[in-house]
Design an enzyme around this catalytic site. Structure first.
Site, PDB file in Angstrom:
ATOM      1  N   SER A 145      44.026  35.563  38.032  1.00  0.00           N
ATOM      2  CA  SER A 145      43.271  34.950  39.125  1.00  0.00           C
ATOM      3  C   SER A 145      42.576  36.049  39.904  1.00  0.00           C
ATOM      4  O   SER A 145      43.106  37.163  40.028  1.00  0.00           O
ATOM      5  CB  SER A 145      44.209  34.184  40.057  1.00  0.00           C
ATOM      6  OG  SER A 145      43.553  33.825  41.261  1.00  0.00           O
ATOM      7  N   TYR A 158      51.251  32.951  45.464  1.00  0.00           N
ATOM      8  CA  TYR A 158      50.563  32.762  44.184  1.00  0.00           C
ATOM      9  C   TYR A 158      49.865  34.054  43.771  1.00  0.00           C
ATOM     10  O   TYR A 158      49.982  34.496  42.614  1.00  0.00           O
ATOM     11  CB  TYR A 158      49.552  31.626  44.332  1.00  0.00           C
ATOM     12  CG  TYR A 158      48.636  31.427  43.144  1.00  0.00           C
ATOM     13  CD1 TYR A 158      49.078  30.783  41.992  1.00  0.00           C
ATOM     14  CD2 TYR A 158      47.311  31.870  43.187  1.00  0.00           C
ATOM     15  CE1 TYR A 158      48.241  30.591  40.911  1.00  0.00           C
ATOM     16  CE2 TYR A 158      46.458  31.679  42.103  1.00  0.00           C
ATOM     17  CZ  TYR A 158      46.926  31.044  40.971  1.00  0.00           C
ATOM     18  OH  TYR A 158      46.085  30.856  39.904  1.00  0.00           O
TER      19      TYR A 158
END
Length: 262
Positions: A145, A158
């Site tokens: 990500s 996250y």
């Protein structure tokens, strides 16, 4: 540019039921790869395939497992290699998302983030690297990500799990580079998948993703569009191909410029 080196390869894709994972599987199948699709739920592959359906079906096998289960990974890899030959490509796509301030993050959410986003990458990457070593070739790609390198309000846990996945992948890549095994990372930004729609369910939230949100210190997406899962899959295929044979230890950002990453 026509990508080469994918036809006939044996590939493993984790998180194969998700928006990005299913597109990675479909793209690889279209290039002639034999693909083992792995997910905690029975993998369903999305997207249109070229060629006759029976021929396509014969090149995809579906496997159910939690990615952090090392014993399951070994069993699946044994079956895949017995049926299709040595694994030449692993794509780590499996991921979960929990958002919110760190001081309200539950222990359960934190453990799940680490188990899927980090331990899963460790388990599958090392298991596949050991099998690639005798053949002195192979490619391992982790879909992480852009938050792994850019602070995001409400996404710290996250981002931490994805940053760890990046470091694991690139560190392994350094250890196995002399064996002809390449390890790279694809860092998507906001991508139009069910995961994103759950996080940003209303038009105003999507607008903030596209155009920025000063209160969250977010600039938006300079290209002005969400990525589609196929955009991420295309980047994965390039890094897996012969055209990327001299690329390793690289993080490719596919985020429309959102991370301002050079």
């Amino acid at each position: 540019m026509r990508l080469t080196g994918l036809r006939g390869i044996t590939a493993v894709v984790t998180g194969a039921s998700g928006g990005i994972g299913s597109q990675v599987v479909a793209h690889l199948v279209n290039e002639g790869a034999a693909v083992a699709a792995v997910d905690i739920t029975h993998p369903a592959v999305a997207g249109r395939w070229s060629g006759p359906e029976p021929a396509v079906a014969s090149r995809v096998t579906r496997h159910t497992a939690h990615v952090a289960d090392a014993a399951a990974a070994e069993r699946i890899l044994d079956r895949v290699e017995a049926a299709h030959g040595p694994v030449g490509l692993l794509v780590n796509v499996a991921g979960v998302l929990h958002t919110g301030p760190l001081d309200s993050l539950s222990d359960t959410a934190w453990q799940e983030l680490l188990a899927v986003n980090t331990t899963g990458v460790l388990v599958w990457s090392t298991a596949v690297a050991r099998r690639m070593t005798p053949h002195r070739r192979g490619s391992i790609i982790t879909v992480a990500s852009n938050s792994a390198g850019t602070p995001r309000a409400g996404m710290a846990a996250y981002a931490a799990s994805k940053a760890a996945a990046v470091s694991l992948t690139l560190g392994l890549g350094l250890e196995v580079s002399s064996l002809g095994i390449r390890c790279n990372v694809v860092c998507p930004g906001s991508t139009d998948t069910p995961m994103l729609r759950r996080m940003a369910p209303d038009p105003a939230a999507v607008d903030a993703v596209l155009h920025g949100d000063p209160s969250a210190f977010r600039i938006g997406i300079p290209l002005g569009r969400l990525a589609e899962p196929g955009d991420i899959a295309a980047a994965v295929l390039f890094l897996a191909s012969e055209q990327a044979r001299h690329i390793t230890l690289h993080s490719l950002y596919v985020d429309g410029g959102a991370a301002l990453h050079g």
